[in-house]
Design an enzyme around this catalytic site. Structure first.
Site, PDB file in Angstrom:
ATOM      1  N   ASP A   1      -7.918   6.983   2.516  1.00 57.10           N
ATOM      2  CA  ASP A   1      -7.532   7.480   1.193  1.00 57.10           C
ATOM      3  C   ASP A   1      -8.765   7.714   0.325  1.00 57.10           C
ATOM      4  OD1 ASP A   1      -4.833   7.178   1.887  1.00 57.10           O
ATOM      5  OD2 ASP A   1      -4.777   5.124   1.120  1.00 57.10           O
TER       6      ASP A   1
ATOM      7  N   HIS B   1       1.690   4.439  -2.860  1.00 58.34           N
ATOM      8  CA  HIS B   1       1.666   5.888  -2.640  1.00 58.34           C
ATOM      9  C   HIS B   1       3.015   6.519  -3.000  1.00 58.34           C
ATOM     10  CE1 HIS B   1      -2.248   6.107  -0.848  1.00 58.34           C
ATOM     11  NE2 HIS B   1      -1.920   5.454   0.257  1.00 58.34           N
TER      12      HIS B   1
ATOM     13  N   HIS C   1       0.828  -1.203   0.000  1.00 59.28           N
ATOM     14  CA  HIS C   1       0.000   0.000   0.000  1.00 59.28           C
ATOM     15  C   HIS C   1       0.866   1.258   0.000  1.00 59.28           C
ATOM     16  CE1 HIS C   1      -3.924   1.953   1.129  1.00 59.28           C
ATOM     17  NE2 HIS C   1      -3.078   2.907   1.478  1.00 59.28           N
ATOM     18  N   GLU C   2       1.800   1.331   0.924  1.00 65.15           N
ATOM     19  CA  GLU C   2       2.630   2.535   1.029  1.00 65.15           C
ATOM     20  C   GLU C   2       3.596   2.657  -0.141  1.00 65.15           C
ATOM     21  OE1 GLU C   2       1.704   4.719   2.977  1.00 65.15           O
ATOM     22  OE2 GLU C   2       0.383   3.477   4.208  1.00 65.15           O
TER      23      GLU C   2
END
Length: 208
Positions: free
Chosen positions: A109, A35, A31-32
């Site tokens: 988000d 981003h 996930h990170e």
């Protein structure tokens, strides 16, 4: 000290890692990484400061912290990039684990992206169909119709598709950043940029 104070203000203090929950760490890392890679590719004017899978005292499972330049105004392109980066966390999960394995981790988000799309359409006159019309003023007199909601949903879906395509084109970097986060918990923006650059040099066809 200043960097630590800024992190504490924006995302909270780091809490102990997920040593006993490796699967959760892998999901958070995907996930990170989504981003972080999307930030470097879509918002190069931002300074990517830190990416971590360390849970924070504010309840986040991890975070990607970037510092935008000071500006009075933002363009439609800027705003769409903000939305795309927000959606790239979910896109990272989908690419690495598959669409059936996306998690609830993107809830915040999605809320931020939806709020931004709504303001683009209702406050800032950025709906391509109706042009420079502040539709929020009309909404006070009458609720938004199904067509307005569909238009905003279509825009969100189009930006999510763009996020998937962007990360798929740089999937080697996405996986490298995610793997480094699993191993080290925290990366600097420079370390993420180095992994992205290395992938672009070793896989020029994939990233074309």
């Amino acid at each position: 000290d200043i960097d630590r104070a800024m992190r504490a203000l924006l995302v909270g203090e780091d809490k102990p890692g997920l040593e006993d929950a490796m699967e959760e760490r892998r999901v958070t890392a995907a996930h990170e990484a989504g981003h972080a890679v999307a930030t470097l590719l879509c918002q190069p004017q931002n300074r990517l400061a830190r990416v971590s899978v360390m849970p924070s005292s504010k309840g986040a499972a991890g975070y990607s912290m970037s510092v935008p330049p000071e500006r009075l105004f933002q363009t439609r392109q800027d705003l769409e990039a903000h939305v795309l980066v927000a959606l790239a966390g979910r896109a990272g999960e989908e690419l690495i684990f598959g669409p059936e394995k996306v998690t609830t981790g993107a809830a915040n988000d999605l809320q931020k992206a939806t709020e931004l799309i709504t303001r683009m359409y209702l406050e800032w006159g950025m709906d391509e169909a109706t042009g420079p019309l502040a539709r929020g003023a009309l909404a006070k007199a009458a609720p938004l119709g199904e067509s307005e909601v569909r238009a905003m949903a279509a825009k969100m879906q189009a930006l999510y598709v763009r996020a998937l395509a962007l990360l798929r084109a740089h999937e080697g970097a996405l996986r490298a950043v995610a793997g480094a986060l699993v191993a080290h918990e925290t990366l600097t923006g420079q370390e993420v940029a180095a992994l992205l650059d290395e992938n672009c040099r070793t896989n020029p066809t994939q990233n074309a």
